[in-house]
Design a protein around this motif. Structure first.
Motif, PDB file in Angstrom:
ATOM      1  N   SER A   1      -9.868 -62.232 -68.106  1.00  0.00           N
ATOM      2  CA  SER A   1     -10.754 -62.202 -66.945  1.00  0.00           C
ATOM      3  C   SER A   1      -9.994 -61.585 -65.777  1.00  0.00           C
ATOM      4  CB  SER A   1     -11.205 -63.616 -66.581  1.00  0.00           C
ATOM      5  OG  SER A   1     -11.954 -64.186 -67.632  1.00  0.00           O
ATOM      6  N   ASP A   2     -10.539 -60.515 -65.242  1.00  0.00           N
ATOM      7  CA  ASP A   2      -9.841 -59.722 -64.231  1.00  0.00           C
ATOM      8  C   ASP A   2     -10.626 -59.739 -62.919  1.00  0.00           C
ATOM      9  OD1 ASP A   2      -8.976 -57.120 -62.794  1.00  0.00           O
ATOM     10  OD2 ASP A   2      -7.557 -57.266 -64.448  1.00  0.00           O
ATOM     11  N   HIS A   3      -9.928 -59.937 -61.818  1.00  0.00           N
ATOM     12  CA  HIS A   3     -10.593 -59.979 -60.517  1.00  0.00           C
ATOM     13  C   HIS A   3     -10.497 -58.644 -59.776  1.00  0.00           C
ATOM     14  CE1 HIS A   3     -11.748 -64.218 -60.373  1.00  0.00           C
ATOM     15  NE2 HIS A   3     -10.672 -64.426 -61.112  1.00  0.00           N
ATOM     16  N   GLU A   4     -10.060 -57.578 -60.481  1.00  0.00           N
ATOM     17  CA  GLU A   4      -9.980 -56.258 -59.844  1.00  0.00           C
ATOM     18  C   GLU A   4     -11.098 -55.346 -60.327  1.00  0.00           C
ATOM     19  OE1 GLU A   4      -6.751 -52.629 -59.666  1.00  0.00           O
ATOM     20  OE2 GLU A   4      -6.024 -54.703 -59.452  1.00  0.00           O
ATOM     21  N   SER A   5     -11.078 -55.000 -61.615  1.00  0.00           N
ATOM     22  CA  SER A   5     -12.110 -54.098 -62.138  1.00  0.00           C
ATOM     23  C   SER A   5     -12.053 -54.107 -63.659  1.00  0.00           C
ATOM     24  CB  SER A   5     -11.902 -52.669 -61.632  1.00  0.00           C
ATOM     25  OG  SER A   5     -10.700 -52.126 -62.181  1.00  0.00           O
ATOM     26  N   GLU A   6     -13.106 -53.594 -64.300  1.00  0.00           N
ATOM     27  CA  GLU A   6     -13.102 -53.497 -65.750  1.00  0.00           C
ATOM     28  C   GLU A   6     -12.049 -52.516 -66.221  1.00  0.00           C
ATOM     29  OE1 GLU A   6     -16.019 -52.460 -69.523  1.00  0.00           O
ATOM     30  OE2 GLU A   6     -16.899 -53.008 -67.601  1.00  0.00           O
ATOM     31  N   ALA A   7     -11.866 -51.411 -65.471  1.00  0.00           N
ATOM     32  CA  ALA A   7     -10.859 -50.426 -65.857  1.00  0.00           C
ATOM     33  C   ALA A   7      -9.462 -51.048 -65.845  1.00  0.00           C
ATOM     34  CB  ALA A   7     -10.912 -49.223 -64.916  1.00  0.00           C
ATOM     35  N   HIS A   8      -9.194 -51.859 -64.826  1.00  0.00           N
ATOM     36  CA  HIS A   8      -7.897 -52.516 -64.735  1.00  0.00           C
ATOM     37  C   HIS A   8      -7.711 -53.510 -65.890  1.00  0.00           C
ATOM     38  CE1 HIS A   8      -4.994 -55.527 -63.013  1.00  0.00           C
ATOM     39  NE2 HIS A   8      -4.361 -54.413 -62.715  1.00  0.00           N
ATOM     40  N   ALA A   9      -8.767 -54.264 -66.181  1.00  0.00           N
ATOM     41  CA  ALA A   9      -8.708 -55.229 -67.277  1.00  0.00           C
ATOM     42  C   ALA A   9      -8.472 -54.539 -68.608  1.00  0.00           C
ATOM     43  CB  ALA A   9     -10.003 -56.039 -67.321  1.00  0.00           C
ATOM     44  N   ARG A  10      -9.176 -53.448 -68.848  1.00  0.00           N
ATOM     45  CA  ARG A  10      -9.040 -52.743 -70.120  1.00  0.00           C
ATOM     46  C   ARG A  10      -7.648 -52.142 -70.270  1.00  0.00           C
ATOM     47  NH1 ARG A  10     -12.683 -51.702 -73.902  1.00  0.00           N
ATOM     48  NH2 ARG A  10     -14.362 -52.441 -72.547  1.00  0.00           N
ATOM     49  N   ALA A  11      -7.122 -51.609 -69.172  1.00  0.00           N
ATOM     50  CA  ALA A  11      -5.781 -51.026 -69.234  1.00  0.00           C
ATOM     51  C   ALA A  11      -4.733 -52.087 -69.585  1.00  0.00           C
ATOM     52  CB  ALA A  11      -5.434 -50.373 -67.896  1.00  0.00           C
ATOM     53  N   LEU A  12      -4.850 -53.261 -68.970  1.00  0.00           N
ATOM     54  CA  LEU A  12      -3.905 -54.343 -69.275  1.00  0.00           C
ATOM     55  C   LEU A  12      -4.033 -54.792 -70.729  1.00  0.00           C
ATOM     56  CD1 LEU A  12      -4.103 -56.653 -66.111  1.00  0.00           C
ATOM     57  CD2 LEU A  12      -2.207 -55.195 -66.809  1.00  0.00           C
ATOM     58  N   PHE A  13      -5.272 -54.899 -71.187  1.00  0.00           N
ATOM     59  CA  PHE A  13      -5.515 -55.325 -72.563  1.00  0.00           C
ATOM     60  C   PHE A  13      -4.924 -54.327 -73.561  1.00  0.00           C
ATOM     61  CE2 PHE A  13      -9.181 -58.394 -73.818  1.00  0.00           C
ATOM     62  CZ  PHE A  13      -8.243 -59.309 -74.254  1.00  0.00           C
ATOM     63  N   GLU A  14      -5.177 -53.066 -73.308  1.00  0.00           N
ATOM     64  CA  GLU A  14      -4.689 -52.035 -74.232  1.00  0.00           C
ATOM     65  C   GLU A  14      -3.167 -51.997 -74.257  1.00  0.00           C
ATOM     66  OE1 GLU A  14      -6.728 -48.559 -72.925  1.00  0.00           O
ATOM     67  OE2 GLU A  14      -8.610 -49.082 -73.953  1.00  0.00           O
ATOM     68  N   GLN A  15      -2.544 -52.171 -73.084  1.00  0.00           N
ATOM     69  CA  GLN A  15      -1.085 -52.200 -73.034  1.00  0.00           C
ATOM     70  C   GLN A  15      -0.542 -53.407 -73.808  1.00  0.00           C
ATOM     71  OE1 GLN A  15      -0.073 -52.171 -68.869  1.00  0.00           O
ATOM     72  NE2 GLN A  15      -1.104 -50.208 -68.504  1.00  0.00           N
ATOM     73  N   LEU A  16      -1.195 -54.536 -73.641  1.00  0.00           N
ATOM     74  CA  LEU A  16      -0.780 -55.746 -74.360  1.00  0.00           C
ATOM     75  C   LEU A  16      -0.861 -55.531 -75.867  1.00  0.00           C
ATOM     76  CD1 LEU A  16      -0.267 -58.820 -74.803  1.00  0.00           C
ATOM     77  CD2 LEU A  16      -2.724 -59.156 -74.447  1.00  0.00           C
ATOM     78  N   LEU A  17      -1.990 -55.031 -76.339  1.00  0.00           N
ATOM     79  CA  LEU A  17      -2.177 -54.876 -77.777  1.00  0.00           C
ATOM     80  C   LEU A  17      -1.261 -53.784 -78.341  1.00  0.00           C
ATOM     81  CD1 LEU A  17      -6.053 -55.292 -77.928  1.00  0.00           C
ATOM     82  CD2 LEU A  17      -4.305 -56.936 -78.656  1.00  0.00           C
ATOM     83  N   GLU A  18      -1.022 -52.756 -77.571  1.00  0.00           N
ATOM     84  CA  GLU A  18      -0.104 -51.699 -78.038  1.00  0.00           C
ATOM     85  C   GLU A  18       1.304 -52.262 -78.233  1.00  0.00           C
ATOM     86  OE1 GLU A  18       1.699 -47.432 -76.432  1.00  0.00           O
ATOM     87  OE2 GLU A  18      -0.255 -48.110 -75.698  1.00  0.00           O
ATOM     88  N   THR A  19       1.760 -53.054 -77.262  1.00  0.00           N
ATOM     89  CA  THR A  19       3.082 -53.680 -77.377  1.00  0.00           C
ATOM     90  C   THR A  19       3.128 -54.636 -78.567  1.00  0.00           C
ATOM     91  OG1 THR A  19       3.386 -53.529 -74.977  1.00  0.00           O
ATOM     92  CG2 THR A  19       4.786 -55.087 -76.171  1.00  0.00           C
ATOM     93  N   ALA A  20       2.044 -55.397 -78.752  1.00  0.00           N
ATOM     94  CA  ALA A  20       1.982 -56.356 -79.855  1.00  0.00           C
ATOM     95  C   ALA A  20       1.986 -55.653 -81.208  1.00  0.00           C
ATOM     96  CB  ALA A  20       0.735 -57.222 -79.707  1.00  0.00           C
ATOM     97  N   LEU A  21       1.280 -54.535 -81.323  1.00  0.00           N
ATOM     98  CA  LEU A  21       1.272 -53.767 -82.563  1.00  0.00           C
ATOM     99  C   LEU A  21       2.657 -53.205 -82.859  1.00  0.00           C
ATOM    100  CD1 LEU A  21      -2.143 -51.974 -82.062  1.00  0.00           C
ATOM    101  CD2 LEU A  21      -1.558 -53.356 -84.064  1.00  0.00           C
ATOM    102  N   GLU A  22       3.298 -52.692 -81.834  1.00  0.00           N
ATOM    103  CA  GLU A  22       4.641 -52.138 -82.018  1.00  0.00           C
ATOM    104  C   GLU A  22       5.635 -53.227 -82.410  1.00  0.00           C
ATOM    105  OE1 GLU A  22       5.499 -50.277 -78.323  1.00  0.00           O
ATOM    106  OE2 GLU A  22       4.282 -48.478 -78.729  1.00  0.00           O
TER     107      GLU A  22
END
Length: 485
Positions: free
Chosen positions: A290-311
């Motif tokens: 849940s992000d209090h800035e924007s959907e774009a900001h939330a998606r970017a954080l999510f994608e970075q998290l999952l990319e790190t987790a996959l690696e």
């Protein structure tokens, strides 16, 4: 045929709430059956008050006539704590008529509601005012906030917002003597003595009856995103949780873990839900950001998290919901696990909490223990990993006699699981309560000192023992309780 006159107690109850709201005849099964159909009691009367003053009058009538009282909200509990016993002597006090939203204080970020308010309606009232009330669980369409508070309910958002206790600032309670304590303060700081609010929350109606509550509201997030990840082990799920805390911070509002067999039951009984990624992975995780800035900001954080987790290898595959419909679909899969398990047949439920760091060892040890002790047993593991709460459920062996399995094995399985929980410094009840289902087990896993304090509180607040007897504490008056195994 001449009808016999009502008893003095029934007459007093009718005077308190009106004759139309004292039910003694007809089909009362909706009040007398527990949600899981584990128990069926028989009430002397079902009484439906409309105000705290009427609740107080009902309690005073029961005190005068020595009748015990069983408070009930939505009757969705899982520990058999809100239905009468089989004696036909107990008064079941239903709070369903007390369902009003009394006030919204926007500046104070609070909402005051009556105990019979259905959780989903409370969420809707908060949303209509532009705010979020974050308590969320599968039964939210029928459970009531009074029952949520009486059991200190948890749900899917505890990792960010805490249990029901953390969301409550004040209570209105009818005591066991029939007095009304009006403690509906919206204060976040009040150091004027013992915290009576926290005493009544989680007491399962054994100390008094919650009739209203003042609850915290939160700003609604600008965006809410959901992801589904396959993980190779429970340890990998714990590693992903740590990474999510580090990358998302307070934005991490949900973190659920689901075992492969649990998801296979959803796939079997609800194939239209299309469970992703589970066939090749022993565990899947559902994350919410849940992000209090924007959907774009939330998606970017999510994608970075999952990319790190996959690696890093703690995630083998993942999908991020593209819209609200997809997100609701993923959550619907998670919430359908208990229903799919019920479709599969009778089962033994466990609602346990373990320190998150010890959950992988607990699962590995206890899975092996049960498989060794009961060949063919099937384990339905899922729950709120973010706050250390597992629903570690046990399904009868396939093609076996499930009724015989419950009859012959339930007590032994409970002991095996609860002993393992104690070895890992956990609790035998995380969010469902003790009710009557676990009351006899509690003395084996709670210290004698703790049980003595609890009995002292019960004696002080309910000296006649009229409030929901046999729930949480057994009727043993010695106070010895026992020691943890």
């Amino acid at each position: 045929m001449t009808m016999s006159p009502p008893s003095p107690l029934i007459e007093a109850l009718q005077q308190a709430v009106g004759a139309a709201h004292v039910l003694t005849e007809g089909d009362l099964s909706a009040y007398e059956h527990d949600w899981r159909r584990r128990a069926r009691g028989r009430a002397l009367a079902v009484v439906r008050p409309a105000s705290a003053e009427q609740v107080a009058a009902v309690v005073r009538a029961c005190v005068a006539h020595g009748a015990t009282i069983v408070p009930q909200g939505g009757n969705t509990g899982l520990a058999v704590g809100s239905v009468p016993d089989e004696t036909g002597t107990q008064v079941l006090l239903s709070l369903r008529r007390m369902d009003k939203v009394r006030a919204v204080d926007a500046a104070n970020l609070t909402i005051t509601v009556e105990a019979g308010c259905i959780l989903q309606n409370l969420q809707g009232a908060a949303e209509a005012a532009g705010y979020l009330f974050p308590l969320s669980l599968a039964a939210e369409g029928s459970c009531t906030i009074g029952g949520n508070l009486a059991t200190n309910a948890g749900g899917t958002q505890v990792v960010r917002y805490g249990n029901a206790r953390e969301l409550c600032l004040g209570l209105e309670v009818v005591t066991a003597q029939g007095e009304v304590w009006s403690g509906l303060t919206g204060l976040r700081k009040d150091n004027t003595g013992y915290d009576l609010r926290d005493l009544y929350i989680g007491s399962e109606g054994t100390l008094g009856i919650i009739t209203a509550a003042t609850l915290k509201l939160y700003p609604r997030p600008a965006a809410k995103l959901t992801a589904w990840a396959a993980v190779p082990s429970m340890q990998a799920a714990v590693d992903l949780l740590g990474l999510a805390h580090a990358r998302l911070g307070a934005g991490l509002t949900g973190f659920e873990v689901m075992g492969q067999f649990a998801l296979s039951l959803v796939d079997k009984h609800y194939p239209q839900l299309r469970v992703p990624l589970f066939k090749e992975s022993p565990w899947c995780v559902l994350l919410e950001n849940s992000d209090h800035e924007s959907e774009a900001h939330a998606r970017a954080l999510f994608e970075q998290l999952l990319e790190t987790a996959l690696e890093g290898g703690c995630v083998t595959d993942a999908v991020v919901a593209e819209n609200l419909t997809q997100a609701k679909g993923l959550w619907h899969i998670r919430e359908s696990i208990p229903l799919a398990q019920a479709e599969e047949g009778l089962n033994i439920k466990h609602d346990i909490s373990i320190p998150v760091s010890r959950i992988p060892a607990f699962v590995e040890e206890t899975d092996a223990l049960l498989a060794r002790e009961i060949p063919g047993v099937r384990l339905v593991d899922f729950g709120h990993l973010g706050d250390g709460n597992l629903h570690y459920n046990v399904q009868a062996p396939e093609h076996g006699d499930a009724k015989a399995f419950l009859r012959d094995e339930e007590d032994r399985i409970n002991t095996l699981v609860f002993d393992a929980v104690a070895r890992h410094e956990g609790s035998i009840s995380a969010e469902h309560g003790i009710g009557s289902l676990k009351a006899a087990k509690l003395p084996h896993y709670k210290s004698a000192v703790a049980l003595g304090l609890m009995r002292g509180i019960k004696q002080a607040l309910d000296p006649q023992g009229l409030m929901n007897p046999g729930r949480v504490l057994t009727t043993d008056s010695t106070g010895t309780g026992g020691n943890p195994r």
